[in-house]
Structures are given as structure tokens and as C-alpha cells.
Design a protein around this motif. Structure first.
Motif, PDB file in Angstrom:
ATOM      1  N   LEU A  55      -1.763  15.786  -4.658  1.00  0.00           N
ATOM      2  CA  LEU A  55      -1.056  14.432  -3.917  1.00  0.00           C
ATOM      3  C   LEU A  55       0.235  14.119  -4.125  1.00  0.00           C
ATOM      4  O   LEU A  55       0.944  13.600  -3.228  1.00  0.00           O
ATOM      5  CB  LEU A  55      -2.007  13.238  -4.780  1.00  0.00           C
ATOM      6  CG  LEU A  55      -1.983  12.227  -4.014  1.00  0.00           C
ATOM      7  CD1 LEU A  55      -2.350  11.970  -2.368  1.00  0.00           C
ATOM      8  CD2 LEU A  55      -3.061  10.940  -4.848  1.00  0.00           C
ATOM      9  N   PRO A  56       0.806  14.680  -5.275  1.00  0.00           N
ATOM     10  CA  PRO A  56       2.404  14.324  -5.445  1.00  0.00           C
ATOM     11  C   PRO A  56       3.117  14.908  -4.239  1.00  0.00           C
ATOM     12  O   PRO A  56       4.198  14.298  -3.725  1.00  0.00           O
ATOM     13  CB  PRO A  56       2.785  14.888  -6.661  1.00  0.00           C
ATOM     14  CG  PRO A  56       1.443  14.978  -7.357  1.00  0.00           C
ATOM     15  CD  PRO A  56       0.440  15.071  -6.501  1.00  0.00           C
ATOM     16  N   LEU A  57       2.743  15.830  -3.577  1.00  0.00           N
ATOM     17  CA  LEU A  57       3.513  16.465  -2.627  1.00  0.00           C
ATOM     18  C   LEU A  57       3.463  15.653  -1.185  1.00  0.00           C
ATOM     19  O   LEU A  57       4.567  15.639  -0.531  1.00  0.00           O
ATOM     20  CB  LEU A  57       2.768  17.810  -1.949  1.00  0.00           C
ATOM     21  CG  LEU A  57       2.849  19.033  -3.067  1.00  0.00           C
ATOM     22  CD1 LEU A  57       2.007  20.085  -2.537  1.00  0.00           C
ATOM     23  CD2 LEU A  57       4.167  19.312  -3.627  1.00  0.00           C
ATOM     24  N   LEU A  58       2.843  14.542  -1.104  1.00  0.00           N
ATOM     25  CA  LEU A  58       2.599  13.403   0.034  1.00  0.00           C
ATOM     26  C   LEU A  58       4.052  12.591  -0.072  1.00  0.00           C
ATOM     27  O   LEU A  58       4.404  12.357   0.958  1.00  0.00           O
ATOM     28  CB  LEU A  58       1.478  12.743  -0.441  1.00  0.00           C
ATOM     29  CG  LEU A  58       1.346  11.587   1.044  1.00  0.00           C
ATOM     30  CD1 LEU A  58       1.150  12.158   2.077  1.00  0.00           C
ATOM     31  CD2 LEU A  58       0.274  10.751   0.630  1.00  0.00           C
ATOM     32  N   SER A  59       4.457  12.577  -1.323  1.00  0.00           N
ATOM     33  CA  SER A  59       5.799  11.848  -1.544  1.00  0.00           C
ATOM     34  C   SER A  59       7.027  12.499  -1.500  1.00  0.00           C
ATOM     35  O   SER A  59       8.076  11.888  -1.435  1.00  0.00           O
ATOM     36  CB  SER A  59       5.482  10.890  -2.777  1.00  0.00           C
ATOM     37  OG  SER A  59       5.534  12.046  -3.545  1.00  0.00           O
ATOM     38  N   LEU A 107      11.207   1.534   0.663  1.00  0.00           N
ATOM     39  CA  LEU A 107       9.769   0.793   0.695  1.00  0.00           C
ATOM     40  C   LEU A 107       8.496   1.626   1.150  1.00  0.00           C
ATOM     41  O   LEU A 107       7.291   1.508   0.521  1.00  0.00           O
ATOM     42  CB  LEU A 107       9.862  -0.358   1.978  1.00  0.00           C
ATOM     43  CG  LEU A 107       8.745  -0.999   2.264  1.00  0.00           C
ATOM     44  CD1 LEU A 107       7.972  -1.837   1.130  1.00  0.00           C
ATOM     45  CD2 LEU A 107       8.906  -1.885   3.557  1.00  0.00           C
ATOM     46  N   VAL A 108       8.907   2.750   1.926  1.00  0.00           N
ATOM     47  CA  VAL A 108       7.773   3.680   2.077  1.00  0.00           C
ATOM     48  C   VAL A 108       7.231   4.388   0.779  1.00  0.00           C
ATOM     49  O   VAL A 108       6.227   4.703   0.659  1.00  0.00           O
ATOM     50  CB  VAL A 108       8.172   4.728   3.051  1.00  0.00           C
ATOM     51  CG1 VAL A 108       7.103   5.722   3.234  1.00  0.00           C
ATOM     52  CG2 VAL A 108       8.352   3.989   4.506  1.00  0.00           C
ATOM     53  N   MET A 109       8.239   4.912   0.044  1.00  0.00           N
ATOM     54  CA  MET A 109       7.813   5.525  -1.423  1.00  0.00           C
ATOM     55  C   MET A 109       7.189   4.460  -2.278  1.00  0.00           C
ATOM     56  O   MET A 109       6.351   5.017  -2.816  1.00  0.00           O
ATOM     57  CB  MET A 109       9.117   5.874  -1.772  1.00  0.00           C
ATOM     58  CG  MET A 109       9.965   7.089  -1.235  1.00  0.00           C
ATOM     59  SD  MET A 109      11.421   7.384  -1.963  1.00  0.00           S
ATOM     60  CE  MET A 109      10.788   7.826  -3.686  1.00  0.00           C
ATOM     61  N   THR A 110       7.525   3.179  -2.118  1.00  0.00           N
ATOM     62  CA  THR A 110       6.964   2.234  -3.019  1.00  0.00           C
ATOM     63  C   THR A 110       5.485   2.328  -2.659  1.00  0.00           C
ATOM     64  O   THR A 110       4.554   2.061  -3.625  1.00  0.00           O
ATOM     65  CB  THR A 110       7.558   1.005  -2.888  1.00  0.00           C
ATOM     66  OG1 THR A 110       8.973   1.096  -3.272  1.00  0.00           O
ATOM     67  CG2 THR A 110       7.042  -0.015  -4.171  1.00  0.00           C
ATOM     68  N   VAL A 111       5.146   2.041  -1.270  1.00  0.00           N
ATOM     69  CA  VAL A 111       3.770   1.837  -0.837  1.00  0.00           C
ATOM     70  C   VAL A 111       3.039   3.200  -1.193  1.00  0.00           C
ATOM     71  O   VAL A 111       2.000   3.058  -1.856  1.00  0.00           O
ATOM     72  CB  VAL A 111       3.602   1.786   0.629  1.00  0.00           C
ATOM     73  CG1 VAL A 111       2.409   1.840   1.171  1.00  0.00           C
ATOM     74  CG2 VAL A 111       4.404   0.417   0.890  1.00  0.00           C
ATOM     75  N   ILE A 112       3.484   4.183  -1.017  1.00  0.00           N
ATOM     76  CA  ILE A 112       2.936   5.468  -1.295  1.00  0.00           C
ATOM     77  C   ILE A 112       2.663   5.726  -2.780  1.00  0.00           C
ATOM     78  O   ILE A 112       1.661   6.139  -3.232  1.00  0.00           O
ATOM     79  CB  ILE A 112       3.761   6.812  -0.835  1.00  0.00           C
ATOM     80  CG1 ILE A 112       3.869   6.841   0.761  1.00  0.00           C
ATOM     81  CG2 ILE A 112       3.331   8.018  -1.334  1.00  0.00           C
ATOM     82  CD1 ILE A 112       4.662   7.981   1.360  1.00  0.00           C
ATOM     83  N   GLY A 113       3.591   5.220  -3.572  1.00  0.00           N
ATOM     84  CA  GLY A 113       3.669   5.441  -5.120  1.00  0.00           C
ATOM     85  C   GLY A 113       2.303   4.371  -5.552  1.00  0.00           C
ATOM     86  O   GLY A 113       1.523   5.234  -6.464  1.00  0.00           O
ATOM     87  N   TRP A 114       2.207   3.372  -5.080  1.00  0.00           N
ATOM     88  CA  TRP A 114       1.120   2.462  -5.443  1.00  0.00           C
ATOM     89  C   TRP A 114      -0.455   3.040  -4.873  1.00  0.00           C
ATOM     90  O   TRP A 114      -1.444   2.889  -5.748  1.00  0.00           O
ATOM     91  CB  TRP A 114       1.236   0.977  -5.119  1.00  0.00           C
ATOM     92  CG  TRP A 114       2.204   0.079  -5.786  1.00  0.00           C
ATOM     93  CD1 TRP A 114       3.446  -0.088  -5.500  1.00  0.00           C
ATOM     94  CD2 TRP A 114       2.151  -0.379  -7.079  1.00  0.00           C
ATOM     95  NE1 TRP A 114       3.929  -0.935  -6.354  1.00  0.00           N
ATOM     96  CE2 TRP A 114       3.227  -0.982  -7.749  1.00  0.00           C
ATOM     97  CE3 TRP A 114       1.038  -0.257  -7.808  1.00  0.00           C
ATOM     98  CZ2 TRP A 114       3.513  -1.561  -8.814  1.00  0.00           C
ATOM     99  CZ3 TRP A 114       1.055  -0.838  -9.252  1.00  0.00           C
ATOM    100  CH2 TRP A 114       2.218  -1.594  -9.316  1.00  0.00           C
ATOM    101  N   ALA A 117      -1.179   6.030  -6.929  1.00  0.00           N
ATOM    102  CA  ALA A 117      -1.855   5.601  -8.293  1.00  0.00           C
ATOM    103  C   ALA A 117      -3.370   5.122  -8.376  1.00  0.00           C
ATOM    104  O   ALA A 117      -4.014   5.702  -9.168  1.00  0.00           O
ATOM    105  CB  ALA A 117      -0.888   4.556  -8.976  1.00  0.00           C
ATOM    106  N   ALA A 118      -3.483   4.616  -7.069  1.00  0.00           N
ATOM    107  CA  ALA A 118      -5.085   4.326  -7.083  1.00  0.00           C
ATOM    108  C   ALA A 118      -5.945   5.236  -6.881  1.00  0.00           C
ATOM    109  O   ALA A 118      -7.075   5.563  -7.406  1.00  0.00           O
ATOM    110  CB  ALA A 118      -5.224   3.070  -6.008  1.00  0.00           C
ATOM    111  N   LEU A 119      -5.256   6.231  -6.166  1.00  0.00           N
ATOM    112  CA  LEU A 119      -6.170   7.644  -5.748  1.00  0.00           C
ATOM    113  C   LEU A 119      -6.322   8.514  -6.880  1.00  0.00           C
ATOM    114  O   LEU A 119      -7.423   9.240  -7.278  1.00  0.00           O
ATOM    115  CB  LEU A 119      -5.484   8.179  -4.497  1.00  0.00           C
ATOM    116  CG  LEU A 119      -5.618   7.894  -3.287  1.00  0.00           C
ATOM    117  CD1 LEU A 119      -4.665   8.460  -2.177  1.00  0.00           C
ATOM    118  CD2 LEU A 119      -7.118   7.468  -2.803  1.00  0.00           C
ATOM    119  N   TYR A 120      -5.125   8.726  -7.986  1.00  0.00           N
ATOM    120  CA  TYR A 120      -5.339   9.261  -8.864  1.00  0.00           C
ATOM    121  C   TYR A 120      -6.570   8.820  -9.974  1.00  0.00           C
ATOM    122  O   TYR A 120      -7.122   9.804 -10.384  1.00  0.00           O
ATOM    123  CB  TYR A 120      -3.955   9.178  -9.834  1.00  0.00           C
ATOM    124  CG  TYR A 120      -2.735   9.882  -9.203  1.00  0.00           C
ATOM    125  CD1 TYR A 120      -2.891  11.289  -8.765  1.00  0.00           C
ATOM    126  CD2 TYR A 120      -1.688   9.418  -9.002  1.00  0.00           C
ATOM    127  CE1 TYR A 120      -1.698  11.844  -8.226  1.00  0.00           C
ATOM    128  CE2 TYR A 120      -0.472  10.095  -8.804  1.00  0.00           C
ATOM    129  CZ  TYR A 120      -0.337  11.131  -8.396  1.00  0.00           C
ATOM    130  OH  TYR A 120       0.545  11.763  -7.563  1.00  0.00           O
TER     131      TYR A 120
END
Length: 204
Positions: A55-59, A107-114, A117-120
Motif C-alpha cells: 500500500l505505501p507504493l500508492l503514495s 493535499l493529495v498526499m494528505t488524503v492518501i495518507g489518512w 492509515a484506515a486501510l492499514y
């Protein structure tokens, strides 16, 4: 005749040292029992742990776009300061500073980060449930994924090894991804320093 020195069970049944003449105060601490073992060859690789690993590869894509735009913005900002020592144009300076602060990829990275985190947490919960179904008693607590997916993967691997399971590939891939991201960040930092230096000293 007294028994030779050695470990014997005393009157209470506890293993205790007999020195040949009397009981010593030294007791033998029983070894920790092995945790419940799984069947030989039981795999610990689940689709959920691979989703946590990858999943980290997504960001990474928005991260590189963000860093690229940040690099261009910093070079443009430095270029606004003339070498003669006079002050830069205030409007252009303000626009350059705002472009650094309000980077859309941030902003895109912030949305992907949150979202990540939920998906983790969700994937870790499903992973722990699947491990229990395969016979891994008391797997690594999935709530550790709230701290970091790396922490969860490392702790998960340690517990699985103690249970006699197999499947170290998720741990190795996780470490490889972390190292690759670290190296890429260091390379970007070096490039940024050279670009800013070239903007400050264009003639050198």
C-alpha cells in the motif's frame, strides 16, 4: 549415606539444588513453555499482509510529483533575489511563497495518507483473523498497525516464527521498500541542494 550433589525435587516438589549435605537456597527456574505451534509448513502469507506491504507504493507517485513541484518552486523563489542586493518584487515573492505552501499535491498526499492509515488497520484486522483461522494462536495484535505498518509487519513476523510458521517474504519486501524510499529521499535532497546552489550562483 547422603545423595550426591545435584538437582532434586524438595518436599514441595520444586527443583532445588542439593549440595550433598543439605538443601541450598538456589532453585531451578523452569524454562518458558513453547507457545502453541502450528502444523509444519503452515504458511503465514495472506492477501491482507501483502496489501499492507504494498500500500505505501500508492503514495509514491504523488510524492514524487510533490517533491518535483516543491523543487521548482524553491528554485524560482531563490531566483527572485537579485545578485545586486536590491529587494525582490513583493508580489512575485508572495506568489512564489504561496505556491510552496498551497501545493495541490500536498493535499493529495494528505488524503492518501489518512485513507491509507484506515486501510492499514482494516487489513491488519483481517490478517490477524486469517492467521487465527490457520492455527496461529494469539497472533500479533492488529492494533499495532495504528503506530506503523512496519511495526506491525515486524511484530507479526516475530510471533509467526515463534509459532513455527513460515513466510518471511512480507518482512523483506517491507524493508526493501523502506530502504528504497529513504534512498530516493536522500537523492532528492542532494538534487535540491545543487539546484538551489545553481540558482544562487548561476555563474559558477
Amino acid at each position: 549415606m547422603s545423595a550426591p550433589a545435584g538437582w532434586y525435587s524438595d518436599a514441595a516438589g520444586a527443583p532445588r539444588w542439593w549440595d550433598g549435605y543439605g538443601w541450598a537456597e538456589e532453585y531451578r527456574v523452569p524454562p518458558d513453555p513453547l507457545p502453541p505451534q502450528v502444523a509444519p509448513g503452515t504458511s503465514s502469507r495472506t492477501v491482507w499482509v501483502w496489501l499492507i506491504v504494498l500500500l505505501p507504493l500508492l503514495s509514491l507517485f504523488p510524492l514524487f510529483l510533490y517533491l518535483d513541484q516543491m523543487l521548482r518552486g524553491m528554485v524560482d523563489l531563490v531566483a527572485l533575489f537579485p545578485t545586486s542586493g536590491s529587494a525582490p518584487d513583493p508580489q512575485r515573492l508572495l506568489a512564489a511563497e504561496l505556491s510552496l505552501i498551497f501545493n495541490p499535491w500536498l493535499l493529495v498526499m494528505t488524503v492518501i495518507g489518512w485513507g491509507s492509515a484506515a486501510l492499514y488497520v482494516w487489513f491488519a484486522f483481517l490478517d490477524a483473523r486469517e492467521l487465527e483461522r490457520r492455527g496461529f494462536a494469539a497472533p500479533f495484535p492488529w492494533l499495532w498497525s495504528l503506530l506503523s505498518p512496519l511495526v506491525y509487519v515486524i511484530g507479526r513476523h516475530a510471533v509467526i516464527r515463534r509459532r513455527g510458521g513460515k513466510g518471511a517474504a512480507p518482512l523483506f519486501v517491507t524493508i526493501a521498500i523502506q530502504v528504497a524510499v529513504f534512498v530516493a529521499t536522500m537523492v532528492w535532497t542532494v538534487v535540491l541542494m545543487f539546484q538551489v546552489t545553481a540558482a544562487i550562483l548561476p555563474g559558477k
